[in-house]
Design a protein around this motif. Structure first.
Motif, PDB file in Angstrom:
ATOM      1  N   PRO A  93       0.833  -1.209   0.000  1.00 43.14           N
ATOM      2  CA  PRO A  93       0.000   0.000   0.000  1.00 43.14           C
ATOM      3  C   PRO A  93       0.864   1.253   0.000  1.00 43.14           C
ATOM      4  O   PRO A  93       2.030   1.228   0.388  1.00 43.14           O
ATOM      5  CB  PRO A  93      -0.796  -0.129   1.308  1.00 43.14           C
ATOM      6  N   CYS A  94       0.275   2.374  -0.419  1.00 40.40           N
ATOM      7  CA  CYS A  94       1.046   3.595  -0.632  1.00 40.40           C
ATOM      8  C   CYS A  94       1.694   4.132   0.637  1.00 40.40           C
ATOM      9  O   CYS A  94       2.713   4.840   0.563  1.00 40.40           O
ATOM     10  CB  CYS A  94       0.148   4.664  -1.248  1.00 40.40           C
ATOM     11  N   TRP A  95       1.143   3.797   1.817  1.00 41.28           N
ATOM     12  CA  TRP A  95       1.686   4.337   3.061  1.00 41.28           C
ATOM     13  C   TRP A  95       2.887   3.546   3.580  1.00 41.28           C
ATOM     14  O   TRP A  95       3.618   4.018   4.451  1.00 41.28           O
ATOM     15  CB  TRP A  95       0.603   4.364   4.149  1.00 41.28           C
ATOM     16  N   VAL A  96       3.109   2.363   3.040  1.00 40.47           N
ATOM     17  CA  VAL A  96       4.144   1.478   3.580  1.00 40.47           C
ATOM     18  C   VAL A  96       5.563   2.014   3.359  1.00 40.47           C
ATOM     19  O   VAL A  96       6.386   1.996   4.295  1.00 40.47           O
ATOM     20  CB  VAL A  96       3.989   0.047   3.026  1.00 40.47           C
ATOM     21  N   PRO A  97       5.945   2.490   2.152  1.00 39.98           N
ATOM     22  CA  PRO A  97       7.323   2.978   1.985  1.00 39.98           C
ATOM     23  C   PRO A  97       7.705   4.067   2.975  1.00 39.98           C
ATOM     24  O   PRO A  97       8.828   4.079   3.498  1.00 39.98           O
ATOM     25  CB  PRO A  97       7.324   3.505   0.544  1.00 39.98           C
ATOM     26  N   ALA A  98       6.780   4.989   3.256  1.00 40.73           N
ATOM     27  CA  ALA A  98       7.085   6.047   4.223  1.00 40.73           C
ATOM     28  C   ALA A  98       7.218   5.478   5.631  1.00 40.73           C
ATOM     29  O   ALA A  98       8.056   5.933   6.420  1.00 40.73           O
ATOM     30  CB  ALA A  98       6.009   7.126   4.194  1.00 40.73           C
ATOM     31  N   ALA A  99       6.384   4.474   5.953  1.00 41.18           N
ATOM     32  CA  ALA A  99       6.487   3.847   7.269  1.00 41.18           C
ATOM     33  C   ALA A  99       7.817   3.125   7.419  1.00 41.18           C
ATOM     34  O   ALA A  99       8.457   3.181   8.480  1.00 41.18           O
ATOM     35  CB  ALA A  99       5.325   2.872   7.486  1.00 41.18           C
ATOM     36  N   LEU A 100       8.277   2.446   6.359  1.00 39.09           N
ATOM     37  CA  LEU A 100       9.569   1.767   6.413  1.00 39.09           C
ATOM     38  C   LEU A 100      10.703   2.778   6.508  1.00 39.09           C
ATOM     39  O   LEU A 100      11.685   2.562   7.225  1.00 39.09           O
ATOM     40  CB  LEU A 100       9.744   0.880   5.178  1.00 39.09           C
ATOM     41  N   GLY A 101      10.573   3.888   5.768  1.00 34.12           N
ATOM     42  CA  GLY A 101      11.579   4.935   5.874  1.00 34.12           C
ATOM     43  C   GLY A 101      11.636   5.529   7.269  1.00 34.12           C
ATOM     44  O   GLY A 101      12.718   5.842   7.783  1.00 34.12           O
ATOM     45  N   THR A 102      10.472   5.665   7.893  1.00 35.50           N
ATOM     46  CA  THR A 102      10.425   6.186   9.267  1.00 35.50           C
ATOM     47  C   THR A 102      11.055   5.202  10.239  1.00 35.50           C
ATOM     48  O   THR A 102      11.767   5.601  11.168  1.00 35.50           O
ATOM     49  CB  THR A 102       8.976   6.475   9.681  1.00 35.50           C
ATOM     50  N   SER A 103      10.811   3.910  10.022  1.00 33.41           N
ATOM     51  CA  SER A 103      11.422   2.904  10.900  1.00 33.41           C
ATOM     52  C   SER A 103      12.933   2.901  10.741  1.00 33.41           C
ATOM     53  O   SER A 103      13.667   2.681  11.712  1.00 33.41           O
ATOM     54  CB  SER A 103      10.843   1.514  10.604  1.00 33.41           C
ATOM     55  N   HIS A 104      13.407   3.143   9.531  1.00 33.78           N
ATOM     56  CA  HIS A 104      14.849   3.229   9.275  1.00 33.78           C
ATOM     57  C   HIS A 104      15.456   4.379  10.061  1.00 33.78           C
ATOM     58  O   HIS A 104      16.483   4.233  10.736  1.00 33.78           O
ATOM     59  CB  HIS A 104      15.068   3.410   7.771  1.00 33.78           C
ATOM     60  N   SER A 177      14.375  14.159   9.071  1.00 36.70           N
ATOM     61  CA  SER A 177      13.587  13.021   9.532  1.00 36.70           C
ATOM     62  C   SER A 177      13.865  12.707  10.999  1.00 36.70           C
ATOM     63  O   SER A 177      12.943  12.554  11.804  1.00 36.70           O
ATOM     64  CB  SER A 177      13.898  11.798   8.663  1.00 36.70           C
ATOM     65  N   LEU A 178      15.145  12.607  11.361  1.00 41.90           N
ATOM     66  CA  LEU A 178      15.466  12.250  12.746  1.00 41.90           C
ATOM     67  C   LEU A 178      15.151  13.403  13.701  1.00 41.90           C
ATOM     68  O   LEU A 178      14.786  13.175  14.859  1.00 41.90           O
ATOM     69  CB  LEU A 178      16.919  11.800  12.874  1.00 41.90           C
ATOM     70  N   THR A 179      15.254  14.653  13.219  1.00 36.50           N
ATOM     71  CA  THR A 179      14.890  15.778  14.082  1.00 36.50           C
ATOM     72  C   THR A 179      13.414  15.737  14.426  1.00 36.50           C
ATOM     73  O   THR A 179      13.021  15.960  15.581  1.00 36.50           O
ATOM     74  CB  THR A 179      15.228  17.115  13.390  1.00 36.50           C
ATOM     75  N   SER A 180      12.586  15.417  13.446  1.00 34.40           N
ATOM     76  CA  SER A 180      11.146  15.325  13.715  1.00 34.40           C
ATOM     77  C   SER A 180      10.830  14.149  14.630  1.00 34.40           C
ATOM     78  O   SER A 180       9.901  14.213  15.443  1.00 34.40           O
ATOM     79  CB  SER A 180      10.374  15.205  12.396  1.00 34.40           C
ATOM     80  N   PHE A 181      11.613  13.074  14.522  1.00 39.96           N
ATOM     81  CA  PHE A 181      11.443  11.937  15.439  1.00 39.96           C
ATOM     82  C   PHE A 181      11.781  12.356  16.869  1.00 39.96           C
ATOM     83  O   PHE A 181      11.026  12.080  17.811  1.00 39.96           O
ATOM     84  CB  PHE A 181      12.352  10.785  15.001  1.00 39.96           C
ATOM     85  N   GLU A 182      12.899  13.036  17.016  1.00 38.40           N
ATOM     86  CA  GLU A 182      13.334  13.428  18.353  1.00 38.40           C
ATOM     87  C   GLU A 182      12.414  14.492  18.967  1.00 38.40           C
ATOM     88  O   GLU A 182      12.254  14.542  20.187  1.00 38.40           O
ATOM     89  CB  GLU A 182      14.775  13.943  18.310  1.00 38.40           C
ATOM     90  N   ILE A 183      11.799  15.331  18.160  1.00 41.17           N
ATOM     91  CA  ILE A 183      10.870  16.325  18.691  1.00 41.17           C
ATOM     92  C   ILE A 183       9.722  15.636  19.422  1.00 41.17           C
ATOM     93  O   ILE A 183       9.340  16.016  20.527  1.00 41.17           O
ATOM     94  CB  ILE A 183      10.337  17.231  17.566  1.00 41.17           C
ATOM     95  N   TYR A 225       6.731  10.518  10.620  1.00 40.31           N
ATOM     96  CA  TYR A 225       6.120   9.904   9.442  1.00 40.31           C
ATOM     97  C   TYR A 225       5.769  10.919   8.349  1.00 40.31           C
ATOM     98  O   TYR A 225       6.126  10.712   7.175  1.00 40.31           O
ATOM     99  CB  TYR A 225       4.888   9.097   9.844  1.00 40.31           C
ATOM    100  N   PRO A 226       5.079  12.030   8.659  1.00 38.56           N
ATOM    101  CA  PRO A 226       4.749  12.986   7.584  1.00 38.56           C
ATOM    102  C   PRO A 226       5.989  13.551   6.891  1.00 38.56           C
ATOM    103  O   PRO A 226       5.963  13.802   5.679  1.00 38.56           O
ATOM    104  CB  PRO A 226       3.975  14.094   8.312  1.00 38.56           C
ATOM    105  N   VAL A 227       7.052  13.748   7.648  1.00 36.71           N
ATOM    106  CA  VAL A 227       8.291  14.253   7.060  1.00 36.71           C
ATOM    107  C   VAL A 227       8.873  13.235   6.091  1.00 36.71           C
ATOM    108  O   VAL A 227       9.361  13.589   5.004  1.00 36.71           O
ATOM    109  CB  VAL A 227       9.309  14.588   8.168  1.00 36.71           C
ATOM    110  N   ASN A 228       8.806  11.958   6.435  1.00 32.51           N
ATOM    111  CA  ASN A 228       9.308  10.915   5.546  1.00 32.51           C
ATOM    112  C   ASN A 228       8.462  10.798   4.280  1.00 32.51           C
ATOM    113  O   ASN A 228       9.001  10.514   3.198  1.00 32.51           O
ATOM    114  CB  ASN A 228       9.373   9.577   6.279  1.00 32.51           C
TER     115      ASN A 228
END
Length: 240
Positions: A93-104, A177-183, A225-228
């Motif tokens: 599904p279209c949301w999966v690549p961004a979710a995998l990128g976020t997990s990375h 990406s990591l800055t948004s995660f840490e926020i 996730y939205p940033v990814n």
């Protein structure tokens, strides 16, 4: 509202929360161990080698959800799975690549956070008299270093980049990406320190600390996730 406290960290955590913490941490460790076994012991290695690290680390905060995602979209990318099934996996599904990128991105942040939290605690480091501030700085610096390394190991082989250009492109793909995660995570850590357990504070030697950090990392995943999504659409970050 702050949770009940006393002078001893062992006494300030309600029984229900302590029990839930042990269950969550034990489940996460078991899930991560199973993923390591399946990827390396059973040879379901992903074509992007760094994802073999990302999946178990993701399980440290997502637990069984990480296994579900791996079985749906991780294992089918391996050569062994494709040999067994005689086909390539269907497009996700279209949301999966961004979710995998976020997990990375989240894997680098998570490892950096674990190392920094224990380091600050064991060394008794403070900045401007604040342990939380020292944790913020340590977490971000290590997350940045590990995140860029993880991203380099993904981008450089796919684009055929040399070391210098690979590091530059990895930084472009991962810093935001990591800055948004840490926020997201840092906001939750502030609640842990000032609202849930204002005094005495929980420390990394307590299981509930890490259960709450699991929640914080999930929040970090959601804020990243939205940033990814944007980074992948712009071609700055590769699809995992």
């Amino acid at each position: 509202m702050a949770l009940p406290v006393s002078g001893d960290p062992e006494d300030m955590v309600p029984t229900w929360l302590l029990f839930l913490s042990w269950i969550a941490i034990a489940a996460a460790v078991l899930c991560a161990a199973w993923l390591v076994f399946d990827i390396y012991g059973r040879d379901y290695r992903p074509p992007m080698a760094i994802m073999g690290v990302v999946w178990p680390v993701t399980a440290l905060y997502f637990g069984p959800i990480a296994i579900w995602a791996y079985l749906r979209w991780g294992r089918p990318k391996s050569d062994r799975w494709q040999r067994e099934h005689g086909r390539e996996p269907a497009d996700p599904p279209c949301w999966v690549p961004a979710a995998l990128g976020t997990s990375h991105c989240g894997a680098g942040c998570t490892l950096g956070d674990i190392i920094a939290e224990f380091g600050v605690f064991l060394l008794g480091v403070k900045l401007a008299g604040s342990t939380l501030l020292a944790e913020y700085v340590g977490d971000f610096v290590l997350a940045l270093l590990l995140g860029v390394v993880f991203q380099y190991l993904a981008i450089a082989p796919m684009r055929g980049l040399g070391f210098r250009e690979g590091i530059v492109q990895a930084a472009k793909a991962d810093v935001l990406s990591l800055t948004s995660f840490e926020i997201g995570l840092f906001g939750w850590m502030a609640l842990m320190s000032f609202v849930f357990f204002p005094e005495p504070h929980l420390h990394p030697d307590h299981v509930t600390y890490w259960f709450l950090m699991q929640i914080g990392m999930v929040i970090g995943f959601l804020t990243s996730y939205p940033v990814n999504v944007w980074l992948i659409r712009k071609g700055i970050k590769e699809r995992m």
